[in-house]
Enzyme design. Structure first.
Site, PDB file in Angstrom:
ATOM      1  N   THR A  38       0.881  -1.175   0.000  1.00 38.71           N
ATOM      2  CA  THR A  38       0.000   0.000   0.000  1.00 38.71           C
ATOM      3  C   THR A  38       0.914   1.219   0.000  1.00 38.71           C
ATOM      4  N   ASP A  61      -2.221  -9.568  -0.733  1.00 36.50           N
ATOM      5  CA  ASP A  61      -3.106  -9.046   0.310  1.00 36.50           C
ATOM      6  C   ASP A  61      -3.332 -10.111   1.382  1.00 36.50           C
ATOM      7  N   ILE A  62      -3.247  -9.715   2.640  1.00 40.66           N
ATOM      8  CA  ILE A  62      -3.509 -10.684   3.722  1.00 40.66           C
ATOM      9  C   ILE A  62      -4.961 -11.163   3.716  1.00 40.66           C
ATOM     10  N   GLU A  86      -3.501  -1.308   8.393  1.00 32.74           N
ATOM     11  CA  GLU A  86      -3.578   0.131   8.200  1.00 32.74           C
ATOM     12  C   GLU A  86      -3.250   0.713   9.568  1.00 32.74           C
ATOM     13  N   SER A  87      -2.304   1.661   9.609  1.00 31.63           N
ATOM     14  CA  SER A  87      -1.747   2.026  10.918  1.00 31.63           C
ATOM     15  C   SER A  87      -1.913   3.486  11.330  1.00 31.63           C
ATOM     16  N   THR A 136      -1.285  -2.821  19.444  1.00 32.46           N
ATOM     17  CA  THR A 136      -0.965  -1.466  19.899  1.00 32.46           C
ATOM     18  C   THR A 136      -1.529  -1.186  21.292  1.00 32.46           C
ATOM     19  N   ASP A 137      -0.920  -0.208  21.978  1.00 33.28           N
ATOM     20  CA  ASP A 137      -1.465   0.210  23.278  1.00 33.28           C
ATOM     21  C   ASP A 137      -2.753   1.023  23.110  1.00 33.28           C
ATOM     22  N   GLU A 138      -3.033   1.473  21.881  1.00 35.60           N
ATOM     23  CA  GLU A 138      -4.215   2.330  21.683  1.00 35.60           C
ATOM     24  C   GLU A 138      -5.520   1.585  21.955  1.00 35.60           C
ATOM     25  N   TYR A 162      -9.150   3.326  13.927  1.00 34.06           N
ATOM     26  CA  TYR A 162      -7.915   2.513  13.897  1.00 34.06           C
ATOM     27  C   TYR A 162      -7.840   1.615  15.131  1.00 34.06           C
ATOM     28  N   LYS A 166      -8.018  -2.490  15.541  1.00 37.43           N
ATOM     29  CA  LYS A 166      -6.951  -3.305  16.148  1.00 37.43           C
ATOM     30  C   LYS A 166      -7.514  -4.089  17.341  1.00 37.43           C
ATOM     31  N   ASN A 192       6.222   3.803  18.298  1.00 40.21           N
ATOM     32  CA  ASN A 192       7.580   3.528  17.805  1.00 40.21           C
ATOM     33  C   ASN A 192       8.114   4.714  17.025  1.00 40.21           C
ATOM     34  N   PRO A 217       2.835  21.300  12.270  1.00 41.84           N
ATOM     35  CA  PRO A 217       1.446  21.335  12.751  1.00 41.84           C
ATOM     36  C   PRO A 217       1.232  20.526  14.038  1.00 41.84           C
ATOM     37  N   ASP A 296      -7.402  20.316  16.620  1.00 35.87           N
ATOM     38  CA  ASP A 296      -7.089  19.033  17.253  1.00 35.87           C
ATOM     39  C   ASP A 296      -7.618  17.849  16.431  1.00 35.87           C
TER      40      ASP A 296
HETATM   41  P1  NAD Z   1       3.020   0.760   8.416  1.00 40.85           P
HETATM   42  O1  NAD Z   1       1.764   1.465   8.033  1.00 40.85           O
HETATM   43  O2  NAD Z   1       4.314   1.473   8.306  1.00 40.85           O
HETATM   44  O3  NAD Z   1       3.158  -0.587   7.591  1.00 40.85           O
HETATM   45  C1  NAD Z   1       2.085  -1.438   7.321  1.00 40.85           C
HETATM   46  C2  NAD Z   1       2.509  -2.421   6.250  1.00 40.85           C
HETATM   47  O4  NAD Z   1       1.423  -3.315   6.012  1.00 40.85           O
HETATM   48  C3  NAD Z   1       2.854  -1.769   4.903  1.00 40.85           C
HETATM   49  O5  NAD Z   1       4.027  -2.335   4.367  1.00 40.85           O
HETATM   50  C4  NAD Z   1       1.648  -2.098   4.024  1.00 40.85           C
HETATM   51  O6  NAD Z   1       1.960  -2.190   2.651  1.00 40.85           O
HETATM   52  C5  NAD Z   1       1.228  -3.437   4.612  1.00 40.85           C
HETATM   53  N1  NAD Z   1      -0.192  -3.728   4.373  1.00 40.85           N
HETATM   54  C6  NAD Z   1      -1.262  -2.918   4.577  1.00 40.85           C
HETATM   55  N2  NAD Z   1      -2.393  -3.541   4.207  1.00 40.85           N
HETATM   56  C7  NAD Z   1      -2.045  -4.774   3.769  1.00 40.85           C
HETATM   57  C8  NAD Z   1      -2.763  -5.889   3.277  1.00 40.85           C
HETATM   58  N3  NAD Z   1      -4.103  -5.848   3.156  1.00 40.85           N
HETATM   59  N4  NAD Z   1      -2.097  -6.999   2.938  1.00 40.85           N
HETATM   60  C9  NAD Z   1      -0.743  -7.053   3.060  1.00 40.85           C
HETATM   61  N5  NAD Z   1      -0.006  -6.018   3.514  1.00 40.85           N
HETATM   62  C10 NAD Z   1      -0.643  -4.901   3.867  1.00 40.85           C
HETATM   63  O7  NAD Z   1       2.745   0.264   9.895  1.00 40.85           O
HETATM   64  P2  NAD Z   1       3.762   0.135  11.130  1.00 40.85           P
HETATM   65  O8  NAD Z   1       3.837   1.426  11.835  1.00 40.85           O
HETATM   66  O9  NAD Z   1       4.994  -0.535  10.677  1.00 40.85           O
HETATM   67  O10 NAD Z   1       2.916  -0.860  12.055  1.00 40.85           O
HETATM   68  C11 NAD Z   1       3.027  -2.262  11.898  1.00 40.85           C
HETATM   69  C12 NAD Z   1       2.118  -2.949  12.900  1.00 40.85           C
HETATM   70  O11 NAD Z   1       2.481  -2.564  14.221  1.00 40.85           O
HETATM   71  C13 NAD Z   1       0.642  -2.583  12.749  1.00 40.85           C
HETATM   72  O12 NAD Z   1      -0.115  -3.733  12.987  1.00 40.85           O
HETATM   73  C14 NAD Z   1       0.407  -1.546  13.849  1.00 40.85           C
HETATM   74  O13 NAD Z   1      -0.922  -1.583  14.285  1.00 40.85           O
HETATM   75  C15 NAD Z   1       1.356  -2.031  14.913  1.00 40.85           C
HETATM   76  N6  NAD Z   1       1.893  -0.999  15.824  1.00 40.85           N
HETATM   77  C16 NAD Z   1       2.456   0.140  15.332  1.00 40.85           C
HETATM   78  C17 NAD Z   1       3.023   1.066  16.219  1.00 40.85           C
HETATM   79  C18 NAD Z   1       3.681   2.333  15.721  1.00 40.85           C
HETATM   80  O14 NAD Z   1       4.044   3.178  16.532  1.00 40.85           O
HETATM   81  N7  NAD Z   1       3.892   2.517  14.440  1.00 40.85           N
HETATM   82  C19 NAD Z   1       2.993   0.814  17.597  1.00 40.85           C
HETATM   83  C20 NAD Z   1       2.376  -0.360  18.063  1.00 40.85           C
HETATM   84  C21 NAD Z   1       1.854  -1.273  17.169  1.00 40.85           C
HETATM   85  O1  DAU Z   2       0.550   4.041  20.420  1.00 44.31           O
HETATM   86  C1  DAU Z   2       0.844   3.233  19.330  1.00 44.31           C
HETATM   87  C2  DAU Z   2       0.345   3.873  18.061  1.00 44.31           C
HETATM   88  O2  DAU Z   2       1.198   4.972  17.792  1.00 44.31           O
HETATM   89  C3  DAU Z   2       0.301   2.929  16.872  1.00 44.31           C
HETATM   90  O3  DAU Z   2      -0.609   1.908  17.129  1.00 44.31           O
HETATM   91  C4  DAU Z   2      -0.087   3.668  15.590  1.00 44.31           C
HETATM   92  O4  DAU Z   2      -0.003   2.792  14.473  1.00 44.31           O
HETATM   93  C5  DAU Z   2       0.881   4.819  15.397  1.00 44.31           C
HETATM   94  O5  DAU Z   2       0.497   5.574  14.271  1.00 44.31           O
HETATM   95  C6  DAU Z   2       0.906   5.705  16.639  1.00 44.31           C
HETATM   96  O6  DAU Z   2      -0.360   6.417  16.799  1.00 44.31           O
HETATM   97  P1  DAU Z   2      -0.418   7.952  17.231  1.00 44.31           P
HETATM   98  O7  DAU Z   2      -1.693   8.509  16.785  1.00 44.31           O
HETATM   99  O8  DAU Z   2      -0.048   8.107  18.655  1.00 44.31           O
HETATM  100  O9  DAU Z   2       0.831   8.511  16.341  1.00 44.31           O
HETATM  101  P2  DAU Z   2       1.009   9.816  15.447  1.00 44.31           P
HETATM  102  O10 DAU Z   2       2.455   9.852  15.059  1.00 44.31           O
HETATM  103  O11 DAU Z   2      -0.006   9.917  14.380  1.00 44.31           O
HETATM  104  O12 DAU Z   2       0.731  10.978  16.479  1.00 44.31           O
HETATM  105  C7  DAU Z   2       1.491  11.101  17.674  1.00 44.31           C
HETATM  106  C8  DAU Z   2       0.941  12.291  18.449  1.00 44.31           C
HETATM  107  O13 DAU Z   2       1.264  13.489  17.728  1.00 44.31           O
HETATM  108  C9  DAU Z   2      -0.574  12.290  18.585  1.00 44.31           C
HETATM  109  O14 DAU Z   2      -0.913  12.816  19.866  1.00 44.31           O
HETATM  110  C10 DAU Z   2      -1.064  13.227  17.490  1.00 44.31           C
HETATM  111  C11 DAU Z   2       0.088  14.221  17.368  1.00 44.31           C
HETATM  112  N1  DAU Z   2       0.313  14.806  16.026  1.00 44.31           N
HETATM  113  C12 DAU Z   2       0.435  13.955  14.975  1.00 44.31           C
HETATM  114  C13 DAU Z   2       0.652  14.434  13.688  1.00 44.31           C
HETATM  115  C14 DAU Z   2       0.773  13.482  12.530  1.00 44.31           C
HETATM  116  C15 DAU Z   2       0.433  16.183  15.847  1.00 44.31           C
HETATM  117  O15 DAU Z   2       0.349  16.961  16.817  1.00 44.31           O
HETATM  118  N2  DAU Z   2       0.653  16.661  14.585  1.00 44.31           N
HETATM  119  C16 DAU Z   2       0.749  15.852  13.490  1.00 44.31           C
HETATM  120  O16 DAU Z   2       0.912  16.360  12.350  1.00 44.31           O
END
Ligand code: NAD
Ligand code: DAU
Length: 360
Positions: A38, A61-62, A86-87, A136-138, A162, A166, A192, A217, A296
C-alpha cells in the site's frame, strides 16, 4: 532452517524487524514477506535482501485466502509475525472502511489459514508453530494526565476507528487461542520511532517539514502524551516473546519514555540544529518559529503509558535505547537518506498532505 512468514514487512516496523532478524540469525532463518505494498509499504526498505536466498518477497493481500493458503501449502511455516495493517489514526478518521477490511478481516484470514495449515486431526498443533499478532497500546483507550498505566489486564476502550479495528483483531486472536488452543501471542506496544517511518507520523513528519522550512502542525494544545520506543527495541521484544514467551499470553511493550508532543517537536528542532553541518543550506530553515498549533484530532487520546513489567519478568526485555540517543540516531538516518524521503513524499503523499492539513 526455521521459516518465518512476516506480513507487512515492507512497512516501518516490519522492515526494521526483518533487518534485526537477519542481523541476529543471518542464514539460519528464512523469511517470506507478504505485503500488499500500500502507500505505506516500500520495498526500498529491504533492498539489501532482494537477492538473498533466504528472503522471499510476495506482493499480495492478507485478505486473499487463496494466496495465503498457497504460501502455507508450499512452505513449512514455523512462525508467523503479523504486522500488516492500516496504521495511521488520522487516515482512519477520514476513511474507516479499509481499516476494518485489513485489520479485522485480514487478521481473521491469517488466523484461518494458519489454523488450517497447522492444526492436527486431534486438535493439537506441532511443537514450534507460533503466531505473533503485533498490536498497539491504543486498544486500551486514554489515560488521565495525572497518572495510571496500561497493564495487560486493562479493559479495552478504543476511541478511533484505527484502535477499534486493532481491538477487533486482538479479540479474534484471543478467541482462536481460547477456542482452538491456537498457538499465539499478542504484543501491545506503544509509539515507535526510528528509520523507515513514513512521514505521516509525528516524528518523521516534523523532521521532514523542518528541513523544508514548512510549518510544524501541532494538534490541539500539544500536551498529549505518548510513550516513545525506539523501533529496534520493539523488534527485539517481538523476537524474545516468540522465543521465550509463554504461549497464549499477551505482553505490553513500552519505552518508559512519556513525552508531550510539543516536547518532541522541540527536541527534534534542537537535535536537527546540532546535527546539521553549519554549511548545510537546510539549516537556515530549521527554527522553533515553524511551530504552528492547529485544529485538534477528533477523539484525540490524551495520554498513553505502558507498564512493561510482565515482559521484563517473563523474558528479561527492557528498552535499550534511551530517547536522547534514539532520536539522534533517527535524525541522522533521515539526514543521510534524503533520497528515501523524496521517493516516499512524491506523488500521492503530496495529495494526502494537502487534504489532511490544508484546512487545519
Ligand atoms: P506501516 O503502516 O508502516 O506498515 C504497514 C505495512 O502493512 C505496509 O508495508 C503495508 O503495505 C502493509 N499492508 C497494509 N495492508 C495490507 C494488506 N491488506 N495486505 C498485506 N499487507 C498490507 O505500519 P507500522 O507502523 O509498521 O505498524 C506495523 C504494525 O504494528 C501494525 O499492525 C500496527 O498496528 C502495529 N503498531 C504500530 C506502532 C507504531 O508506533 N507505528 C505501535 C504499536 C503497534
Ligand atoms: O501508540 C501506538 C500507536 O502509535 C500505533 O498503534 C499507531 O499505528 C501509530 O500511528 C501511533 O499512533 P499515534 O496517533 O499516537 O501517532 P502519530 O504519530 O499519528 O501521532 C502522535 C501524536 O502526535 C498524537 O498525539 C497526534 C500528534 N500529532 C500527529 C501528527 C501526525 C500532531 O500533533 N501533529 C501531526 O501532524
Amino acid at each position: 532452517m526455521r521459516t518465518y512468514l512476516v506480513t507487512g514487512g515492507a512497512g516501518f516496523i516490519g522492515s526494521n524487524y526483518i533487518h534485526y532478524m537477519f542481523e541476529k540469525y543471518g542464514g539460519d532463518i528464512r523469511i517470506i514477506n507478504l505485503d500488499a505494498l500500500t502507500y505505506a509499504g516500500n520495498p526500498e526498505n529491504l533492498k539489501e535482501f532482494e537477492n538473498a536466498e533466504n528472503y522471499t518477497f510476495v506482493k499480495g493481500d492478507i485478505c486473499d485466502r487463496e494466496l495465503v493458503t498457497k504460501i502455507f501449502a508450499e512452505n513449512d511455516i514455523d512462525r508467523v509475525v503479523h504486522f500488516a495493517a492500516e496504521s495511521h489514526v488520522d487516515r482512519s478518521i477520514v476513511d474507516p472502511g479499509v481499516f476494518v477490511q485489513t485489520n479485522v478481516l485480514g487478521t481473521a484470514n491469517m488466523l484461518n489459514c494458519a489454523r488450517a495449515a497447522w492444526e492436527k486431526a486431534d486438535g493439537s498443533y506441532p511443537e514450534g508453530k507460533r503466531f505473533l499478532h503485533v498490536s498497539t497500546d491504543e486498544v486500551y483507550g486514554s489515560l488521565p494526565e495525572d497518572g495510571g498505566y496500561f497493564y495487560e489486564t486493562t479493559p479495552y476502550a478504543p476511541h478511533s476507528p484505527y484502535s477499534a479495528s486493532k481491538a477487533g483483531s486482538d479479540m479474534l486472536v484471543r478467541a482462536y487461542m481460547d477456542t482452538y488452543h491456537f498457538p499465539a501471542n499478542i504484543t501491545n506496544c506503544s509509539n515507535n520511532y526510528g528509520p523507515y517511518q513514513f512521514p505521516e507520523k509525528l516524528i518523521p513528519l516534523m523532521i521532514n517539514n523542518a528541513l523544508h522550512g514548512k510549518k510544524l502542525p501541532v494538534y490541539g494544545d500539544g500536551k498529549n502524551v505518548r510513550d516513545w520506543l525506539y523501533v529496534r527495541d520493539h523488534a527485539r521484544a517481538i523476537d524474545l516473546v516468540q522465543e521465550e514467551g509463554k504461549l497464549f499470553e499477551t505482553y505490553n511493550v513500552g519505552g518508559h519514555n512519556e513525552k508531550q508532543n510539543i516536547e518532541i517537536v522541540e527536541i527534534i528542532i534542537d537535535t536537527l540544529l546540532e546535527e546539521l553541518p553549519v554549511d548545510d543550506p537546510r539549516r537556515a530553515n530549521v527554527s522553533r518559529d515553524l511551530i504552528s498549533y492547529v485544529e485538534d484530532r477528533k477523539g484525540h487520546d490524551r495520554r498513553y503509558a505502558i507498564a512493561a513489567d510482565k515482559i521484563r519478568e517473563a523474558v528479561g526485555w527492557e528498552p535499550e535505547t534511551c530517547f536522547k540517543e534514539g532520536i539522534r540516531l533517527t535524525i541522522r538516518w533521515y539526514l543521510a537518506h534524503g533520497e528515501w524521503m523524496e521517493h516516499v513524499t512524491s506523488g500521492d503523499y503530496q495529495k494526502y498532505y494537502e487534504s489532511m492539513y490544508a484546512n487545519r
